[in-house]
Design an enzyme around this catalytic site. Structure first.
Site, mmCIF file in Angstrom:
data_model
loop_
_atom_site.group_PDB
_atom_site.id
_atom_site.type_symbol
_atom_site.label_atom_id
_atom_site.label_comp_id
_atom_site.label_asym_id
_atom_site.label_seq_id
_atom_site.Cartn_x
_atom_site.Cartn_y
_atom_site.Cartn_z
ATOM 1 N N HIS A 164 48.590 39.250 44.417
ATOM 2 C CA HIS A 164 48.673 39.966 45.685
ATOM 3 C C HIS A 164 47.628 41.070 45.810
ATOM 4 C CE1 HIS A 164 50.567 43.382 43.576
ATOM 5 N NE2 HIS A 164 51.158 42.445 42.858
ATOM 6 N N ASP A 165 47.110 41.206 47.020
ATOM 7 C CA ASP A 165 46.245 42.333 47.398
ATOM 8 C C ASP A 165 44.892 42.331 46.702
ATOM 9 O OD1 ASP A 165 48.229 43.837 49.144
ATOM 10 O OD2 ASP A 165 49.334 43.778 47.257
ATOM 11 N N GLY A 202 47.503 42.062 40.345
ATOM 12 C CA GLY A 202 47.411 42.568 41.703
ATOM 13 C C GLY A 202 46.359 43.634 41.904
#
Length: 277
Positions: free
Chosen positions: A124-125, A142
């Site tokens: 994520h991200d 992440g």
């Protein structure tokens, strides 16, 4: 390029999904209702694309890849977040890429012309530049930021929030716990710098004079007789006329409180940075 969109009878394309001209959805694929598939992109078979995911044009996604799954982050509250993948990317078997988290960037972004070999993971991200290659089993935690033209060797793992500068190379089997400077080559468990990515620099077409300037800047920045903060200011003044050297200077200067820069192996600064004749 084939202009007619094809969906295999065994595939599930949910209402609301958008398929570009010439998109090919192979057997047993699942495309969610918020997914956008670009023109000419092929899902070979058994591919799952979920969430608010945009997959660019002329990409190829191989069997068992899962794109747009929920972030593996316990702080995510379930808000709408996105995954965006650029054009001309190849995504091989069992690759996973997650959407962003709703308390952070909210988006995971992959650039153009990237190549992800089997079993890679993008968490994520993360933000990944253009022309990046992940060898088999390379993984990002992440919030990582990966610059253009980076190569990540097989079975390497990058710690959360780490930045990897453009044209860097991470050797296979490495654990990257800190930022890697542009043009650097990092090797090992809790990796250290082993000099500059000379193969990548030569392949990029950079002149010998500019490569030598980079090598001198590298020596200056990592001179162990002075603190790095002092070396950075010396390098900033000495190499102000070199845009490539300043990429390294600015990268380290912008590291922020949460980052530390992967240092060279002790005693290896001069050994690994010989001038190029």
């Amino acid at each position: 390029m084939q202009t007619e969109t094809f969906v295999h009878p065994s595939a599930v394309v949910e209402p609301g999904a958008q398929l570009g001209a010439g998109a090919h959805i192979g057997p047993f694929c699942h495309v969610g209702p918020e997914v956008v598939i670009g023109a000419g992109t092929r899902l070979i078979s058994h591919v799952t694309v979920l969430g608010a995911t945009t997959l660019g044009e002329n990409c190829t996604v191989h069997s068992q890849a899962v794109l747009g799954g929920l972030p593996q982050n316990m702080s995510h509250k379930g808000g709408r977040t996105t995954l965006t993948i650029g054009n001309n990317c190849t995504i091989r078997e069992f690759v996973t890429m997650n959407t962003g988290t709703d308390n952070s960037r909210g988006a995971t972004i992959v650039g153009d012309n990237c190549n992800f070999l089997a079993y890679c993971h993008v968490a994520h991200d993360c933000v990944i530049g253009n022309n990046v290659t992940f060898a088999n089993g390379a993984t990002l935690a992440g919030h990582c930021e990966i610059g253009d033209n980076v190569g990540i060797g097989g079975l390497s793992a990058v710690h959360q929030f780490v930045r990897v500068g453009r044209n860097a190379f991470l050797a296979g089997g490495s654990m990257i716990a800190g930022d890697v400077i542009p043009f650097g080559i990092a090797v090992g468990n809790r990796a250290k710098l082993r000099g500059l990515n000379m193969v990548g620099l030569r392949r990029s077409g950079m002149s010998k004079a500019e490569i030598n300037t980079l090598l001198r800047a590298y020596r200056t920045i990592f001179d162990r007789s002075r603190p790095v903060s002092e070396n950075i200011e010396i390098a900033r003044a000495e190499f102000a006329d070199s845009p490539t050297a300043m990429l390294i200077v600015d990268f380290i200067s912008d590291r922020g409180k949460r980052h530390y820069t992967v240092p060279p192996v002790k005693g290896a600064v001069d050994d690994d940075a010989d001038d190029q004749d």
